[in-house]
Design a protein around this motif. Sequence first.
Motif, PDB file in Angstrom:
ATOM      1  N   ALA A   1       0.980  -1.262   0.119  1.00 34.06           N
ATOM      2  CA  ALA A   1      -0.206  -0.025  -0.070  1.00 34.06           C
ATOM      3  C   ALA A   1       0.714   1.070  -0.029  1.00 34.06           C
ATOM      4  O   ALA A   1       0.568   1.959  -0.618  1.00 34.06           O
ATOM      5  N   ALA A   2       1.899   1.282   0.871  1.00 35.55           N
ATOM      6  CA  ALA A   2       2.882   2.359   0.863  1.00 35.55           C
ATOM      7  C   ALA A   2       3.455   2.581  -0.264  1.00 35.55           C
ATOM      8  O   ALA A   2       3.764   3.474  -1.145  1.00 35.55           O
ATOM      9  N   MET A   3       3.989   1.407  -1.003  1.00 39.17           N
ATOM     10  CA  MET A   3       4.534   1.464  -2.444  1.00 39.17           C
ATOM     11  C   MET A   3       3.489   2.204  -3.631  1.00 39.17           C
ATOM     12  O   MET A   3       4.012   2.968  -4.211  1.00 39.17           O
ATOM     13  N   GLU A   4       2.256   1.761  -3.500  1.00 36.21           N
ATOM     14  CA  GLU A   4       1.393   2.294  -4.459  1.00 36.21           C
ATOM     15  C   GLU A   4       0.909   3.833  -4.061  1.00 36.21           C
ATOM     16  O   GLU A   4       1.174   4.703  -5.229  1.00 36.21           O
ATOM     17  N   ASP A   5       1.038   4.210  -2.906  1.00 37.01           N
ATOM     18  CA  ASP A   5       0.643   5.516  -2.530  1.00 37.01           C
ATOM     19  C   ASP A   5       1.955   6.464  -2.707  1.00 37.01           C
ATOM     20  O   ASP A   5       1.524   7.549  -3.515  1.00 37.01           O
ATOM     21  N   GLU A   6       3.127   6.067  -2.825  1.00 36.61           N
ATOM     22  CA  GLU A   6       4.307   6.850  -3.033  1.00 36.61           C
ATOM     23  C   GLU A   6       4.472   7.007  -4.529  1.00 36.61           C
ATOM     24  O   GLU A   6       4.569   8.019  -5.119  1.00 36.61           O
ATOM     25  N   ILE A   7       4.533   6.057  -5.285  1.00 37.97           N
ATOM     26  CA  ILE A   7       4.488   6.172  -6.776  1.00 37.97           C
ATOM     27  C   ILE A   7       3.151   6.929  -7.187  1.00 37.97           C
ATOM     28  O   ILE A   7       4.010   7.904  -8.218  1.00 37.97           O
ATOM     29  N   GLY A   8       2.192   7.149  -6.725  1.00 40.76           N
ATOM     30  CA  GLY A   8       1.315   8.116  -7.339  1.00 40.76           C
ATOM     31  C   GLY A   8       1.652   9.390  -6.850  1.00 40.76           C
ATOM     32  O   GLY A   8       1.665  10.305  -7.814  1.00 40.76           O
ATOM     33  N   ARG A   9       2.082   9.770  -5.624  1.00 45.89           N
ATOM     34  CA  ARG A   9       2.531  10.850  -5.148  1.00 45.89           C
ATOM     35  C   ARG A   9       3.717  11.543  -5.752  1.00 45.89           C
ATOM     36  O   ARG A   9       3.898  12.809  -6.191  1.00 45.89           O
ATOM     37  N   TYR A  10       4.825  10.717  -5.665  1.00 41.65           N
ATOM     38  CA  TYR A  10       5.886  11.071  -6.379  1.00 41.65           C
ATOM     39  C   TYR A  10       5.896  11.340  -8.093  1.00 41.65           C
ATOM     40  O   TYR A  10       6.443  12.272  -8.347  1.00 41.65           O
ATOM     41  N   ARG A  11       4.821  10.663  -8.481  1.00 43.08           N
ATOM     42  CA  ARG A  11       4.650  10.903 -10.090  1.00 43.08           C
ATOM     43  C   ARG A  11       3.982  12.382 -10.162  1.00 43.08           C
ATOM     44  O   ARG A  11       4.429  13.167 -11.294  1.00 43.08           O
ATOM     45  N   ALA A  12       3.061  12.767  -9.340  1.00 40.23           N
ATOM     46  CA  ALA A  12       2.585  14.153  -9.213  1.00 40.23           C
ATOM     47  C   ALA A  12       3.457  14.977  -9.064  1.00 40.23           C
ATOM     48  O   ALA A  12       3.657  16.053  -9.628  1.00 40.23           O
ATOM     49  N   LEU A  13       4.382  14.825  -8.066  1.00 36.40           N
ATOM     50  CA  LEU A  13       5.330  15.701  -7.748  1.00 36.40           C
ATOM     51  C   LEU A  13       6.478  15.907  -9.076  1.00 36.40           C
ATOM     52  O   LEU A  13       6.770  17.103  -8.938  1.00 36.40           O
ATOM     53  N   ALA A  14       6.747  15.032  -9.601  1.00 34.81           N
ATOM     54  CA  ALA A  14       7.652  14.796 -10.559  1.00 34.81           C
ATOM     55  C   ALA A  14       7.092  15.726 -11.734  1.00 34.81           C
ATOM     56  O   ALA A  14       7.740  16.376 -12.319  1.00 34.81           O
ATOM     57  N   HIS A  15       5.785  15.589 -12.073  1.00 34.48           N
ATOM     58  CA  HIS A  15       5.025  16.123 -12.948  1.00 34.48           C
ATOM     59  C   HIS A  15       5.106  17.731 -12.830  1.00 34.48           C
ATOM     60  O   HIS A  15       5.445  18.597 -13.613  1.00 34.48           O
ATOM     61  N   ARG A  16       4.639  18.315 -11.666  1.00 33.10           N
ATOM     62  CA  ARG A  16       4.780  19.482 -11.022  1.00 33.10           C
ATOM     63  C   ARG A  16       6.294  20.182 -11.290  1.00 33.10           C
ATOM     64  O   ARG A  16       6.732  21.180 -11.736  1.00 33.10           O
ATOM     65  N   ALA A  17       7.514  19.255 -10.766  1.00 37.68           N
ATOM     66  CA  ALA A  17       8.513  19.711 -10.843  1.00 37.68           C
ATOM     67  C   ALA A  17       9.470  19.739 -12.105  1.00 37.68           C
ATOM     68  O   ALA A  17      10.503  20.065 -12.346  1.00 37.68           O
ATOM     69  N   GLN A  18       8.475  19.108 -13.150  1.00 33.77           N
ATOM     70  CA  GLN A  18       9.140  18.786 -14.355  1.00 33.77           C
ATOM     71  C   GLN A  18      10.585  18.010 -14.565  1.00 33.77           C
ATOM     72  O   GLN A  18      11.347  18.258 -15.220  1.00 33.77           O
ATOM     73  N   ILE A  19      10.435  16.823 -13.967  1.00 38.25           N
ATOM     74  CA  ILE A  19      11.307  15.975 -13.643  1.00 38.25           C
ATOM     75  C   ILE A  19      11.151  15.034 -14.723  1.00 38.25           C
ATOM     76  O   ILE A  19      10.013  14.225 -14.814  1.00 38.25           O
ATOM     77  N   VAL A  20      11.949  14.643 -15.718  1.00 39.60           N
ATOM     78  CA  VAL A  20      11.997  13.864 -16.650  1.00 39.60           C
ATOM     79  C   VAL A  20      13.219  12.828 -16.750  1.00 39.60           C
ATOM     80  O   VAL A  20      14.425  13.397 -16.966  1.00 39.60           O
ATOM     81  N   VAL A  21      12.938  11.605 -16.703  1.00 38.87           N
ATOM     82  CA  VAL A  21      13.819  10.719 -16.816  1.00 38.87           C
ATOM     83  C   VAL A  21      13.790   9.567 -17.635  1.00 38.87           C
ATOM     84  O   VAL A  21      12.775   8.911 -17.652  1.00 38.87           O
ATOM     85  N   GLU A  22      14.523   9.409 -18.459  1.00 40.30           N
ATOM     86  CA  GLU A  22      14.418   8.489 -19.516  1.00 40.30           C
ATOM     87  C   GLU A  22      15.101   7.022 -19.149  1.00 40.30           C
ATOM     88  O   GLU A  22      15.886   7.244 -18.563  1.00 40.30           O
TER      89      GLU A  22
END
Length: 331
Positions: A310-331
């Motif tokens: 549950a923690a993994m699922e929550d963090e993936i969603g939260r960090y994905r949203a943060l990365a989008h706002r911070a414009q972090i793009v990793v290939e």
Amino acid sequence: MKPIRALALVAATLTALLACGAQAQQHTSAEADWPQRAIKLVVPFPPGGGTDAVARALAQKLATRLGKPVLVDNKPGASTIIGTDSVVKAEPDGYTLLVSGSTSYTVNAALRPKLPYDPLKDLAPIAIVAKAPLVLVVNASSPYKDLGALLAAAKAQPKSINYATFGSGSAPHLVGALLEQATGVRLQDVPYRGSAQAMMGLIGGEIQLAIDTVASAAPHVKAGKLRALAIAGNDRSKALPTVPTMQELKLPEAAFDGWYAISAPARTHATILAKLQKEVDAVMRDSGMQEQVRNQGMEPVFIGPKPMAAAMEDEIGRYRALAHRAQIVVE
């Protein structure tokens, strides 16, 4: 159908059923008798640093309880992807396990659309075993006495502050990006292979800032080689009790809580997973193990497979949203 052919068909069917039954019994016996040989804990970092320390402490205690060797196999590279992928692709027989931090379990999945595996589907959680706060540190001779002074210098001269990461999308990189987003400064990330190399780079003057686990940085802080500016999480560290948190410094958007966990390849038999969970739980209740973990600047815990997932699922969603706002793009 002629009697002889009918009897031959029945005999063949019975032989096949007996073979399947024997094979199933053999598999059941192998799972019930696990472990029969050495177990490998894959650490996707070089020797040294918090992940390696946790794995070696686990290996020692598990070997004693299981009566079989438990070996640490360091496989660094590609922001932990190389080591993690080797576990994902390993035989799901309980003899190859992953010990890593949240970079492997959540950060990479949130930031890397081309990740060769899905940690939610391809790993079987066993337990989170330690909470590992990150800390921002500078060289003890640095002119930056606090985080405010460092941020002021970074704001006055963008990209003048070089900071260590473990590659694009690693936890230190994410914290650095979140700090940029929260304050408007621009920092320059510099990739290192692991904690030990990053600490030496900072002590040697190659970089001005490192964002690493308290486990890795605290010994150097206590030895007077480094100065701690801030804890990246929301709670103060018992190893560095005087160092303020991002929350206290009015930078909650830059907060990041790290942790270490052990997992197995997906499709590992439930019998083996249950035994692993039981043994890891017992190890984490051991007072000697708890002391070892605390001495490394971490907090020992046992968070079982369901809350870990549950923690993994929550963090993936939260960090994905943060990365989008911070414009972090990793290939």
